[in-house]
Write a protein that holds these residues in place. Structure first.
Motif, mmCIF file in Angstrom:
data_model
loop_
_atom_site.group_PDB
_atom_site.id
_atom_site.type_symbol
_atom_site.label_atom_id
_atom_site.label_comp_id
_atom_site.label_asym_id
_atom_site.label_seq_id
_atom_site.Cartn_x
_atom_site.Cartn_y
_atom_site.Cartn_z
ATOM 1 N N HIS A 266 -6.610 6.969 -2.680
ATOM 2 C CA HIS A 266 -7.083 8.309 -3.340
ATOM 3 C C HIS A 266 -8.077 8.989 -2.024
ATOM 4 N N TYR B 38 0.844 -1.153 -0.110
ATOM 5 C CA TYR B 38 0.176 -0.169 0.192
ATOM 6 C C TYR B 38 1.033 1.212 0.122
ATOM 7 N N GLY C 85 -2.691 10.974 -4.719
ATOM 8 C CA GLY C 85 -3.423 9.633 -5.033
ATOM 9 C C GLY C 85 -1.800 8.865 -5.077
HETATM 10 N N1 SAM Z 1 -4.995 11.260 4.642
HETATM 11 C C1 SAM Z 1 -3.984 10.679 4.367
HETATM 12 C C2 SAM Z 1 -2.793 10.737 5.478
HETATM 13 O O1 SAM Z 1 -3.117 11.885 6.040
HETATM 14 O O2 SAM Z 1 -1.982 10.170 5.446
HETATM 15 C C3 SAM Z 1 -3.552 11.197 2.866
HETATM 16 C C4 SAM Z 1 -4.208 10.642 1.848
HETATM 17 S S1 SAM Z 1 -3.583 11.195 0.105
HETATM 18 C C5 SAM Z 1 -4.398 12.447 0.073
HETATM 19 C C6 SAM Z 1 -4.331 10.260 -0.882
HETATM 20 C C7 SAM Z 1 -3.344 8.816 -1.436
HETATM 21 O O3 SAM Z 1 -2.285 9.228 -1.782
HETATM 22 C C8 SAM Z 1 -3.055 7.934 -0.157
HETATM 23 O O4 SAM Z 1 -4.064 6.869 0.325
HETATM 24 C C9 SAM Z 1 -1.812 7.357 -0.798
HETATM 25 O O5 SAM Z 1 -2.107 6.024 -1.677
HETATM 26 C C10 SAM Z 1 -1.282 8.153 -1.818
HETATM 27 N N2 SAM Z 1 0.105 9.001 -1.092
HETATM 28 C C11 SAM Z 1 -0.029 10.338 -0.934
HETATM 29 N N3 SAM Z 1 1.250 10.676 -0.427
HETATM 30 C C12 SAM Z 1 1.879 9.612 -0.681
HETATM 31 C C13 SAM Z 1 3.385 9.228 -0.217
HETATM 32 N N4 SAM Z 1 4.010 10.252 0.175
HETATM 33 N N5 SAM Z 1 3.915 8.081 -0.551
HETATM 34 C C14 SAM Z 1 3.019 7.284 -1.094
HETATM 35 N N6 SAM Z 1 1.983 7.231 -1.183
HETATM 36 C C15 SAM Z 1 1.133 8.585 -0.985
#
Ligand code: SAM
Length: 207
Positions: free
Chosen positions: A93, A65, A119
């Motif tokens: 997302h 993930y 995402g």
């Molecule tokens: N609400 C979450 C939090 O504060 O941890 C952030 C969700 S982010 C807006 C949406 C998605 O983008 C996540 O579920 C993840 O799959 C991906 N994502 C965002 N930043 C990431 C990162 N630095 N590394 C890997 N995946 C990321």
């Protein structure tokens, strides 16, 4: 990567989780219990998409993930993932994914850095690129994946190509000497100096 995919050395498929929604508008998100900003991906479509993929593969598959809530991805992990025959990269997302399905299917949590993206698709591409180049036959020069930055927790040494002099700057004399052992020793020293200067934390990880 294009060449490796064409030769069949690697194979990448994108699965649209929305195709597994049982809702008539193919919705995959809903409001979080307890309130708060944004929407969450629901467990059912994520699980059904994952189940369809694992059933098609026919054996347990490491399921990664992509999330900012994890240790930052390293070259060592890229090497480890490259040993796997198959891998599932799960992209979130909105505000992320219902925790229950993550607990059920995820084997590895990986972040690509301490910042938040919209995402998991770009992080997945980052993993695909870095993992693929560790798969034998993907890099045209088999050696070029061995000596580069993060091998032995060091950054790579500075490199130069023709001409020997550019804008008054000369290529270090030692590289023109043809003395293989001395070149190797110089490169090692430069690697250590560069790592001390730019990423001293990598040297601490070695201790
Ligand atoms: N609400 C979450 C939090 O504060 O941890 C952030 C969700 S982010 C807006 C949406 C998605 O983008 C996540 O579920 C993840 O799959 C991906 N994502 C965002 N930043 C990431 C990162 N630095 N590394 C890997 N995946 C990321």
């Amino acid at each position: 990567m294009g060449r490796a995919a064409a030769q069949g050395t690697i194979h990448v498929s994108a699965i649209n989780i929305r195709d597994y929604s049982v809702e008539k508008h193919k919705k995959v998100d809903d409001y979080p219990y307890g309130g708060g900003a944004g929407m969450l991906m629901q467990a059912q479509p994520v699980y059904d998409a994952w189940k369809a993929v694992t059933d098609a593969i026919g054996h347990p598959v490491r399921t990664v993930y992509l999330t900012p809530q994890a240790q930052v991805f390293t070259q060592a992990e890229a090497r480890s993932f490259a040993q796997e025959e198959d891998l599932i990269l799960l992209c979130g997302h909105y505000e992320g994914i219902d925790e229950r399905v993550l607990e059920t299917i995820v084997t590895d949590y990986v972040s690509i850095g301490d910042y938040v993206l919209t995402g998991g698709e770009l992080p997945a591409l980052v993993l695909i690129d870095s993992i693929s180049r560790m798969v034998p036959g993907v890099l045209s020069n088999a050696d070029s994946g061995i000596d580069e930055s993060f091998s032995e927790n060091l950054l790579e040494y500075p490199q130069y190509t023709r001409p020997e002099e550019w804008m008054g700057k000369k290529v270090p004399e030692i590289l023109l000497s043809g003395h293989h052992a001395k070149v190797e020793a110089w490169r090692k020293e430069q690697s250590i100096l560069r790592t001390k200067e730019r990423r001293p934390d990598l040297l601490e990880d070695n201790e």
